[in-house]
Write a protein that holds these residues in place. Sequence first.
Motif, mmCIF file in Angstrom:
data_model
loop_
_atom_site.group_PDB
_atom_site.id
_atom_site.type_symbol
_atom_site.label_atom_id
_atom_site.label_comp_id
_atom_site.label_asym_id
_atom_site.label_seq_id
_atom_site.Cartn_x
_atom_site.Cartn_y
_atom_site.Cartn_z
ATOM 1 N N PHE A 187 -11.943 -0.187 -8.490
ATOM 2 C CA PHE A 187 -11.700 1.004 -9.308
ATOM 3 C C PHE A 187 -12.717 2.093 -8.982
ATOM 4 C CE2 PHE A 187 -9.360 -1.908 -12.249
ATOM 5 C CZ PHE A 187 -8.175 -1.193 -12.260
ATOM 6 N N GLU A 188 -13.968 1.699 -8.782
ATOM 7 C CA GLU A 188 -15.002 2.681 -8.455
ATOM 8 C C GLU A 188 -14.683 3.387 -7.138
ATOM 9 O OE1 GLU A 188 -19.774 2.632 -7.466
ATOM 10 O OE2 GLU A 188 -19.011 1.293 -9.037
ATOM 11 N N ALA A 189 -14.230 2.611 -6.143
ATOM 12 C CA ALA A 189 -13.873 3.207 -4.852
ATOM 13 C C ALA A 189 -12.698 4.162 -4.999
ATOM 14 C CB ALA A 189 -13.537 2.102 -3.846
ATOM 15 N N ASN A 190 -11.784 3.850 -5.905
ATOM 16 C CA ASN A 190 -10.637 4.728 -6.126
ATOM 17 C C ASN A 190 -11.015 6.001 -6.868
ATOM 18 O OD1 ASN A 190 -7.683 3.631 -5.450
ATOM 19 N ND2 ASN A 190 -9.058 1.897 -5.771
ATOM 20 N N LEU A 191 -11.841 5.868 -7.878
ATOM 21 C CA LEU A 191 -12.241 7.047 -8.647
ATOM 22 C C LEU A 191 -13.020 8.041 -7.800
ATOM 23 C CD1 LEU A 191 -13.279 5.374 -12.026
ATOM 24 C CD2 LEU A 191 -11.247 6.745 -11.576
ATOM 25 N N SER A 192 -13.744 7.543 -6.814
ATOM 26 C CA SER A 192 -14.525 8.419 -5.949
ATOM 27 C C SER A 192 -13.688 9.072 -4.850
ATOM 28 C CB SER A 192 -15.661 7.628 -5.295
ATOM 29 O OG SER A 192 -15.134 6.681 -4.360
ATOM 30 N N GLY A 193 -12.454 8.618 -4.685
ATOM 31 C CA GLY A 193 -11.592 9.141 -3.625
ATOM 32 C C GLY A 193 -11.744 8.411 -2.315
ATOM 33 N N LEU A 194 -12.707 7.510 -2.236
ATOM 34 C CA LEU A 194 -12.967 6.775 -0.998
ATOM 35 C C LEU A 194 -11.780 5.903 -0.597
ATOM 36 C CD1 LEU A 194 -15.023 5.927 1.198
ATOM 37 C CD2 LEU A 194 -15.896 4.225 -0.421
ATOM 38 N N ALA A 195 -11.200 5.206 -1.563
ATOM 39 C CA ALA A 195 -10.100 4.293 -1.272
ATOM 40 C C ALA A 195 -8.873 5.034 -0.761
ATOM 41 C CB ALA A 195 -9.747 3.483 -2.516
ATOM 42 N N ASP A 196 -8.550 6.175 -1.383
ATOM 43 C CA ASP A 196 -7.376 6.944 -0.961
ATOM 44 C C ASP A 196 -7.468 7.368 0.493
ATOM 45 O OD1 ASP A 196 -5.349 7.104 -2.875
ATOM 46 O OD2 ASP A 196 -6.507 8.502 -4.090
ATOM 47 N N ARG A 197 -8.647 7.747 0.940
ATOM 48 C CA ARG A 197 -8.803 8.174 2.336
ATOM 49 C C ARG A 197 -8.452 7.045 3.288
ATOM 50 N NH1 ARG A 197 -13.540 10.686 0.297
ATOM 51 N NH2 ARG A 197 -14.944 9.220 1.341
ATOM 52 N N HIS A 198 -8.897 5.851 2.982
ATOM 53 C CA HIS A 198 -8.607 4.712 3.855
ATOM 54 C C HIS A 198 -7.139 4.300 3.776
ATOM 55 C CE1 HIS A 198 -12.630 3.638 5.330
ATOM 56 N NE2 HIS A 198 -13.072 4.116 4.180
ATOM 57 N N ILE A 237 0.829 -1.209 0.000
ATOM 58 C CA ILE A 237 0.000 0.000 0.000
ATOM 59 C C ILE A 237 0.862 1.257 0.000
ATOM 60 C CG2 ILE A 237 -1.691 1.320 1.350
ATOM 61 C CD1 ILE A 237 -2.940 -1.285 2.175
ATOM 62 N N LYS A 238 2.009 1.205 0.645
ATOM 63 C CA LYS A 238 2.884 2.377 0.670
ATOM 64 C C LYS A 238 3.364 2.724 -0.739
ATOM 65 C CE LYS A 238 4.452 1.828 5.437
ATOM 66 N NZ LYS A 238 5.611 1.634 6.346
ATOM 67 N N GLU A 239 3.676 1.696 -1.537
ATOM 68 C CA GLU A 239 4.072 1.944 -2.921
ATOM 69 C C GLU A 239 2.926 2.608 -3.683
ATOM 70 O OE1 GLU A 239 5.871 -0.653 -6.622
ATOM 71 O OE2 GLU A 239 4.072 -1.413 -5.615
ATOM 72 N N MET A 240 1.721 2.143 -3.433
ATOM 73 C CA MET A 240 0.562 2.680 -4.124
ATOM 74 C C MET A 240 0.325 4.153 -3.774
ATOM 75 S SD MET A 240 -3.206 0.938 -4.239
ATOM 76 C CE MET A 240 -2.431 -0.638 -4.611
ATOM 77 N N GLN A 241 0.515 4.496 -2.503
ATOM 78 C CA GLN A 241 0.225 5.852 -2.062
ATOM 79 C C GLN A 241 1.315 6.848 -2.446
ATOM 80 O OE1 GLN A 241 -2.860 5.062 -1.914
ATOM 81 N NE2 GLN A 241 -3.135 6.683 -0.433
ATOM 82 N N GLY A 292 -9.471 0.342 2.011
ATOM 83 C CA GLY A 292 -10.004 1.053 0.862
ATOM 84 C C GLY A 292 -10.021 0.239 -0.408
ATOM 85 N N ALA A 293 -10.115 -1.086 -0.279
ATOM 86 C CA ALA A 293 -10.090 -1.956 -1.457
ATOM 87 C C ALA A 293 -11.236 -2.954 -1.395
ATOM 88 C CB ALA A 293 -8.755 -2.698 -1.536
ATOM 89 N N LEU A 294 -11.431 -3.647 -2.484
ATOM 90 C CA LEU A 294 -12.400 -4.738 -2.564
ATOM 91 C C LEU A 294 -11.753 -5.845 -3.386
ATOM 92 C CD1 LEU A 294 -15.536 -2.582 -3.451
ATOM 93 C CD2 LEU A 294 -15.080 -3.648 -1.244
ATOM 94 N N GLY A 295 -12.164 -7.066 -3.152
ATOM 95 C CA GLY A 295 -11.604 -8.146 -3.950
ATOM 96 C C GLY A 295 -11.213 -9.357 -3.131
ATOM 97 N N ALA A 309 0.042 2.693 -10.097
ATOM 98 C CA ALA A 309 0.362 1.629 -9.141
ATOM 99 C C ALA A 309 -0.872 0.796 -8.832
ATOM 100 C CB ALA A 309 0.934 2.228 -7.860
ATOM 101 N N LEU A 310 -2.019 1.455 -8.740
ATOM 102 C CA LEU A 310 -3.265 0.732 -8.503
ATOM 103 C C LEU A 310 -3.568 -0.213 -9.658
ATOM 104 C CD1 LEU A 310 -6.018 0.240 -7.078
ATOM 105 C CD2 LEU A 310 -6.895 2.145 -8.441
ATOM 106 N N ILE A 311 -3.475 0.307 -10.875
ATOM 107 C CA ILE A 311 -3.728 -0.529 -12.050
ATOM 108 C C ILE A 311 -2.722 -1.674 -12.109
ATOM 109 C CG2 ILE A 311 -3.723 -0.572 -14.579
ATOM 110 C CD1 ILE A 311 -4.702 2.356 -14.458
ATOM 111 N N GLY A 312 -1.465 -1.364 -11.835
ATOM 112 C CA GLY A 312 -0.437 -2.402 -11.849
ATOM 113 C C GLY A 312 -0.685 -3.474 -10.809
ATOM 114 N N ALA A 313 -1.065 -3.058 -9.592
ATOM 115 C CA ALA A 313 -1.325 -4.032 -8.525
ATOM 116 C C ALA A 313 -2.523 -4.905 -8.862
ATOM 117 C CB ALA A 313 -1.555 -3.303 -7.202
#
Length: 274
Positions: free
Chosen positions: A228-239, A64-68, A135-138, A75-79
Amino acid sequence: MGVSTSAPQDGIAVITVDFPPVNALPVQGWFDLADALRAAGADPAVRCVVLTAAGRGFNAGVDIKEMQRTPGHQALIGANRGCAEAFGAVYDCEVPVIAAVHGFCLGGGIGLVGNADAIVASDDATFGLPELDRGALGAATHLARLVPQHLMRALYFTSRTATAQELHRHGSVWEVVPREKVLDAALALAREMAAKDGELLRLAKAAINGIDPVDVRRSYRFEQGFTFEANLSGLADRHRDAFVSTKSAQSEQAEQPERPEKTTTPGQPVKEER
């Protein structure tokens, strides 16, 4: 450090993941793992693969640190693509894959073991999806292969973990052994499988995958759409930001030297520090 392959015994390939301190894999690590699994399965001399890890635990998911710290969504797409490739490489490996799990198996680790053909675990192993806290799903696709449907949902919505003993009772963990014997137990099971005819093993693996009631690749990619939806909305980044901040604070606290205890002579008051 990284992904390595060894051949300790005839017909058996051992793939070891080593990304200190907790085996949270960077983007390239997932692709490297997928490549190692495909190469081992394509080797005609290999009849069984053991997937194991070095260090404190089997797998802590994505880094997650790499992603942020990576601008944009690359990084999100790559992960997401890397995880899909690694999980799929376990499932599609031409020969049986045995996961040798110790310590924590979280997030992406569930994707790996959920697609494995057998699991041997240490008596201190725990399995779970803390995705909602990150902040993820899957990987519900893969957790559903380890526990019954309602237990999967309860574990997913609470971010709780299940023990190796609990999964053994559900039949998804083959054997639970002391931590120091996990690899030996996995190799013993691998030897039993590798004693079979290699060509028949490959046919059997393809046949079993062919009758699977769930298309694990398609199911997991469907889940990732909501990530992806959670990321586009900014929800994932907050978590994820909150998670990284908490971990950084914990690391700084752990690095602080302990303050020596004050000593006083009998009857002498202790002065408060200002």
